[in-house]
Write a protein that holds these residues in place. Sequence first.
Motif, PDB file in Angstrom:
ATOM      1  N   ASP A  64     139.012  26.035  38.712  1.00 26.40           N
ATOM      2  CA  ASP A  64     140.007  25.740  37.683  1.00 26.40           C
ATOM      3  C   ASP A  64     139.650  24.463  36.934  1.00 26.40           C
ATOM      4  N   ASP A  71     142.655  21.066  27.765  1.00 26.13           N
ATOM      5  CA  ASP A  71     142.649  22.234  28.648  1.00 26.13           C
ATOM      6  C   ASP A  71     143.323  21.923  29.988  1.00 26.13           C
ATOM      7  N   LYS A  74     146.951  22.208  29.272  1.00 25.24           N
ATOM      8  CA  LYS A  74     147.290  23.617  29.028  1.00 25.24           C
ATOM      9  C   LYS A  74     147.332  24.413  30.337  1.00 25.24           C
ATOM     10  N   ASN A  75     146.376  24.163  31.238  1.00 21.44           N
ATOM     11  CA  ASN A  75     146.261  24.955  32.461  1.00 21.44           C
ATOM     12  C   ASN A  75     147.176  24.500  33.600  1.00 21.44           C
ATOM     13  N   LYS A 151     145.020  20.156  39.886  1.00 24.46           N
ATOM     14  CA  LYS A 151     144.145  21.005  39.086  1.00 24.46           C
ATOM     15  C   LYS A 151     142.752  20.376  38.973  1.00 24.46           C
TER      16      LYS A 151
END
Length: 196
Positions: A64, A71, A74-75, A151
Amino acid sequence: MKKVLSITIVTAIICGAYGVLQLNPNKNTSDAEATYQTSPTVAITPSVNNNSSRVVNVDADYSDGVTTIDDLKKNADLIVYGQVTSQIQYSDSAVQSTINVNKHRKGIAPEVIKVFQLGVVGSDDVLSPGQSYLLFLGKQTDDQADTFFIKGGTQGQIQIDQNKLYFKDALMKKDYDRKFVSSTGQAASFDSWLNK
């Protein structure tokens, strides 16, 4: 018959070698398909019933992982500011940190969450008790509402000390500087960007 058997064996060897190369975590990949690898060696502190230390190699593929802070935002399922209030060695290779959430910037956050990381209590790559962080989190796949992971390994782990941000991941630091720090060194409002 020997010629067909020889060709079959050579083809199998070539295909096998190609397959091994495709599984090699150290191969070069383009930015679009990059994953972030770590192979930390961690020492496990001996328990009361065990008088010897042991070394555990932990390999993690952070599939990930991202290449930009946009990003990462966003993720993330959840983005929070919080302070580590306690920490336990959940297993030989995992740490559970309890976080008091001060404010959230994305998602719905309980007041107290648990964050799981690979590593051992006291190592450099895990959260530190008493410290404040900005965390980009993913939801654990269990059925508990308060369990998360960071993440991209350490990409989503940003320490806050006296209103300064300290990035664990060099790629995220570089992208943050490019996006938010002017040539005079003044930082744009990162928090207001997070809140959008």
